[in-house]
Scaffold this motif. Structure first.
Motif, PDB file in Angstrom:
ATOM      1  N   GLU A 280      -2.164   6.949   4.156  1.00 19.57           N
ATOM      2  CA  GLU A 280      -2.436   5.639   3.541  1.00 19.57           C
ATOM      3  C   GLU A 280      -3.078   4.686   4.538  1.00 19.57           C
ATOM      4  O   GLU A 280      -3.957   3.891   4.175  1.00 19.57           O
ATOM      5  CB  GLU A 280      -1.147   5.052   2.958  1.00 19.57           C
ATOM      6  CG  GLU A 280      -0.589   5.855   1.800  1.00 19.57           C
ATOM      7  CD  GLU A 280      -1.582   6.098   0.678  1.00 19.57           C
ATOM      8  OE1 GLU A 280      -2.269   5.139   0.250  1.00 19.57           O
ATOM      9  OE2 GLU A 280      -1.695   7.252   0.222  1.00 19.57           O
TER      10      GLU A 280
ATOM     11  N   LYS B 125       4.880   5.416  -3.394  1.00 20.29           N
ATOM     12  CA  LYS B 125       4.591   6.613  -2.596  1.00 20.29           C
ATOM     13  C   LYS B 125       5.807   6.960  -1.742  1.00 20.29           C
ATOM     14  O   LYS B 125       6.592   6.096  -1.383  1.00 20.29           O
ATOM     15  CB  LYS B 125       3.371   6.383  -1.717  1.00 20.29           C
ATOM     16  CG  LYS B 125       2.115   6.125  -2.530  1.00 20.29           C
ATOM     17  CD  LYS B 125       0.943   5.822  -1.645  1.00 20.29           C
ATOM     18  CE  LYS B 125      -0.310   5.653  -2.454  1.00 20.29           C
ATOM     19  NZ  LYS B 125      -0.400   4.374  -3.124  1.00 20.29           N
TER      20      LYS B 125
ATOM     21  N   LYS C 146      -6.749   5.585   4.680  1.00 18.80           N
ATOM     22  CA  LYS C 146      -7.485   5.098   3.507  1.00 18.80           C
ATOM     23  C   LYS C 146      -7.889   3.632   3.651  1.00 18.80           C
ATOM     24  O   LYS C 146      -8.909   3.209   3.103  1.00 18.80           O
ATOM     25  CB  LYS C 146      -6.645   5.274   2.237  1.00 18.80           C
ATOM     26  CG  LYS C 146      -6.483   6.701   1.805  1.00 18.80           C
ATOM     27  CD  LYS C 146      -5.580   6.757   0.585  1.00 18.80           C
ATOM     28  CE  LYS C 146      -5.274   8.165   0.147  1.00 18.80           C
ATOM     29  NZ  LYS C 146      -4.321   8.180  -1.003  1.00 18.80           N
TER      30      LYS C 146
ATOM     31  N   PHE D 125       0.804  -1.224   0.000  1.00 22.28           N
ATOM     32  CA  PHE D 125       0.000   0.000   0.000  1.00 22.28           C
ATOM     33  C   PHE D 125       0.840   1.278   0.000  1.00 22.28           C
ATOM     34  O   PHE D 125       0.307   2.373  -0.183  1.00 22.28           O
ATOM     35  CB  PHE D 125      -1.061   0.002   1.110  1.00 22.28           C
ATOM     36  CG  PHE D 125      -0.557   0.118   2.528  1.00 22.28           C
ATOM     37  CD1 PHE D 125      -0.234   1.346   3.085  1.00 22.28           C
ATOM     38  CD2 PHE D 125      -0.449  -1.011   3.330  1.00 22.28           C
ATOM     39  CE1 PHE D 125       0.187   1.464   4.398  1.00 22.28           C
ATOM     40  CE2 PHE D 125      -0.033  -0.920   4.645  1.00 22.28           C
ATOM     41  CZ  PHE D 125       0.299   0.325   5.184  1.00 22.28           C
ATOM     42  N   LEU D 126       2.154   1.148   0.152  1.00 23.75           N
ATOM     43  CA  LEU D 126       3.047   2.308   0.044  1.00 23.75           C
ATOM     44  C   LEU D 126       3.848   2.307  -1.254  1.00 23.75           C
ATOM     45  O   LEU D 126       4.594   3.258  -1.527  1.00 23.75           O
ATOM     46  CB  LEU D 126       4.016   2.356   1.233  1.00 23.75           C
ATOM     47  CG  LEU D 126       3.406   2.711   2.582  1.00 23.75           C
ATOM     48  CD1 LEU D 126       4.439   2.578   3.693  1.00 23.75           C
ATOM     49  CD2 LEU D 126       2.814   4.110   2.557  1.00 23.75           C
TER      50      LEU D 126
END
Length: 136
Positions: free
Chosen positions: A101, A91, A104, A87-88
């Protein structure tokens, strides 16, 4: 409206580095943090809502703990945030971006599954600094 909070801890490394900049510029802006380094992080999640008259809870804190572990901690603990955490991926792994994040991921699950509202993510990187994010 009442607020409940749960804290979980994990260890993870990251590197603050902008690939579009020169090494000199990265070192100037990020200093020692331009090197790979790790932290003993703390994730603090606050949920708000009304008290359920049947349970006396806004949300069961054991359930919140399990959710935090399954959705976040198990995915980031003992990792290199820049490369290992899906999920990173792509980024910038600053504490600020990391907190957004996490929001989210957790906010919709807490809302849809547990009928409560995520109020705040507090992500502590060191004893001297942390970020708070309220979904704004």
């Amino acid at each position: 409206m009442i607020y409940i909070t749960r804290r979980e801890r994990f260890n993870a490394a990251h590197r603050l580095w902008n690939a579009n900049w020169s090494e000199e510029k990265n070192r100037e802006v990020f200093g020692l943090c331009s090197n790979i380094h790790g932290h003993n992080w703390e994730l603090i999640v606050t949920v708000k809502g009304e008290i359920n008259p049947d349970t006396g809870f806004v949300m069961d804190l054991k359930v919140l703990s399990k959710l935090m572990k399954e959705e976040i901690i198990d995915k980031v603990d003992h990792t290199f945030l820049n490369e290992d955490v899906e999920f990173l991926r792509g980024k910038f792994p600053s504490t600020e971006v990391f907190a957004v994040e996490i929001w989210k991921i957790l906010a919709p699950v807490i809302k849809e599954t547990y009928n409560s509202t995520l109020h705040c993510i507090k992500l502590i990187e060191t004893p001297n600094h942390y970020v708070e994010y309220f979904g704004e």
